[in-house]
Motif scaffolding. Sequence first.
Motif, short mmCIF file in Angstrom:
data_model
loop_
_atom_site.label_atom_id
_atom_site.label_comp_id
_atom_site.label_asym_id
_atom_site.label_seq_id
_atom_site.Cartn_x
_atom_site.Cartn_y
_atom_site.Cartn_z
N VAL A 117 0.84 -1.21 0.00
CA VAL A 117 0.00 0.00 0.00
C VAL A 117 0.87 1.25 0.00
CG1 VAL A 117 -1.68 1.31 1.34
CG2 VAL A 117 -1.96 -1.14 1.07
N ASN A 118 1.92 1.24 0.80
CA ASN A 118 2.76 2.43 0.95
C ASN A 118 3.84 2.56 -0.12
OD1 ASN A 118 1.39 3.12 3.32
ND2 ASN A 118 2.72 1.80 4.56
N LYS A 119 3.93 1.57 -1.00
CA LYS A 119 4.94 1.64 -2.05
C LYS A 119 4.61 2.77 -3.02
CE LYS A 119 8.47 0.41 -4.53
NZ LYS A 119 9.85 0.64 -4.05
N ARG A 120 5.59 3.57 -3.38
CA ARG A 120 5.42 4.67 -4.32
C ARG A 120 6.43 4.51 -5.46
NH1 ARG A 120 1.63 4.66 -2.04
NH2 ARG A 120 0.48 6.28 -0.91
N GLU A 145 -3.73 0.34 -14.53
CA GLU A 145 -3.59 -1.12 -14.48
C GLU A 145 -2.66 -1.55 -13.34
OE1 GLU A 145 -2.30 -2.52 -18.23
OE2 GLU A 145 -4.12 -1.92 -19.31
N VAL A 146 -1.57 -0.81 -13.14
CA VAL A 146 -0.66 -1.14 -12.04
C VAL A 146 -1.36 -0.98 -10.69
CG1 VAL A 146 1.49 -0.48 -10.89
CG2 VAL A 146 1.39 -0.54 -13.38
N ASP A 147 -2.15 0.09 -10.54
CA ASP A 147 -2.86 0.31 -9.28
C ASP A 147 -3.88 -0.80 -9.02
OD1 ASP A 147 -1.39 2.56 -8.85
OD2 ASP A 147 -2.88 3.92 -9.71
N ASP A 148 -4.60 -1.21 -10.05
CA ASP A 148 -5.60 -2.29 -9.88
C ASP A 148 -4.91 -3.60 -9.48
OD1 ASP A 148 -7.50 -0.47 -10.57
OD2 ASP A 148 -7.60 -1.10 -12.69
N PHE A 149 -3.79 -3.88 -10.13
CA PHE A 149 -3.08 -5.11 -9.79
C PHE A 149 -2.56 -5.06 -8.35
CE2 PHE A 149 0.85 -7.64 -9.64
CZ PHE A 149 0.32 -8.89 -9.92
N LEU A 150 -2.04 -3.92 -7.94
CA LEU A 150 -1.57 -3.78 -6.56
C LEU A 150 -2.71 -3.94 -5.56
CD1 LEU A 150 1.03 -0.86 -6.84
CD2 LEU A 150 1.48 -3.30 -6.60
N ASP A 151 -3.90 -3.46 -5.90
CA ASP A 151 -5.06 -3.65 -5.01
C ASP A 151 -5.37 -5.14 -4.85
OD1 ASP A 151 -5.22 -0.96 -4.75
OD2 ASP A 151 -6.78 -0.71 -6.28
N GLU A 161 -4.77 6.37 -4.48
CA GLU A 161 -4.76 6.59 -5.92
C GLU A 161 -5.37 7.93 -6.29
OE1 GLU A 161 -5.69 3.96 -4.39
OE2 GLU A 161 -4.46 2.29 -5.08
N VAL A 162 -6.38 8.37 -5.53
CA VAL A 162 -7.03 9.64 -5.84
C VAL A 162 -6.04 10.78 -5.70
CG1 VAL A 162 -8.89 11.20 -5.23
CG2 VAL A 162 -9.25 8.73 -5.11
N ALA A 163 -5.26 10.74 -4.62
CA ALA A 163 -4.26 11.79 -4.43
C ALA A 163 -3.19 11.73 -5.51
CB ALA A 163 -3.62 11.67 -3.05
N ASP A 164 -2.79 10.49 -5.88
CA ASP A 164 -1.78 10.35 -6.92
C ASP A 164 -2.30 10.88 -8.26
OD1 ASP A 164 -0.09 9.25 -5.09
OD2 ASP A 164 -0.56 7.16 -5.62
#
Length: 220
Positions: free
Chosen positions: A9-12, A26-32, A100-103
């Motif tokens: 979660v905290n990985k940036r 796609e990367v965010d969905d996979f991380l979720d 993700e919203v903030a990103d």
Amino acid sequence: MALTPEDVVNKRFQSTKFREGYDQDEVDDFLDEVVVELRRLTAENDELKAHLAAGGDTSAVEGGAPVSAPATVVAPVVAEPTPEPVAAAPIAATPAPAVEVADETAGTTNLLQLARRLHEEHVKEGAEKRDALVAEGHATAARVVAEAEAKQRAQINALDQERGALEKKIDELRTFERDYRQKLKSYIEGQLSELNSAFPVDGAAGAGTAPKPSFQGFGA
């Protein structure tokens, strides 16, 4: 070092600009999905450890499915105390991370700032080119006008010189004509005077002996 859901979660990741990379959504969905799976496996592991610590078996956990609650142990015929059933630790449903919203907001802001900066640079560059072209046009126009004026002055000077030469020739011709007329008039008057002297009006003197006209000095 063990990987935990919080680490995921905290990985940036560093965002890229103007080069190839993976789609961020796609990367965010996979991380979720990875976070959800890690949490499920962690909860299942904790549950198995609790069962082992309580002296229970792990046959109820098959295929990775979480154990909801252990079956109630039936008391034997002998009068022995029945152990209390151990309830499985509930799996807390963790909402998907809202980072993700903030990103996305930060990425949109960066893109807007980049677009605004590029627009300002293009406008500035266009203004500089326009000023350079205008200055070059003014310089070219001034040079052409100066060359035309210099050429015109040269032509006028040449015409003035030609006019002066023609006026001088005209003056010379007029002087020559005036002198010629004067000489011709003097010659004619001299000839008439000689004729009058040689042939008087009464005809008494020198009949038949008229002198021959002299042309000496004419045109001299």
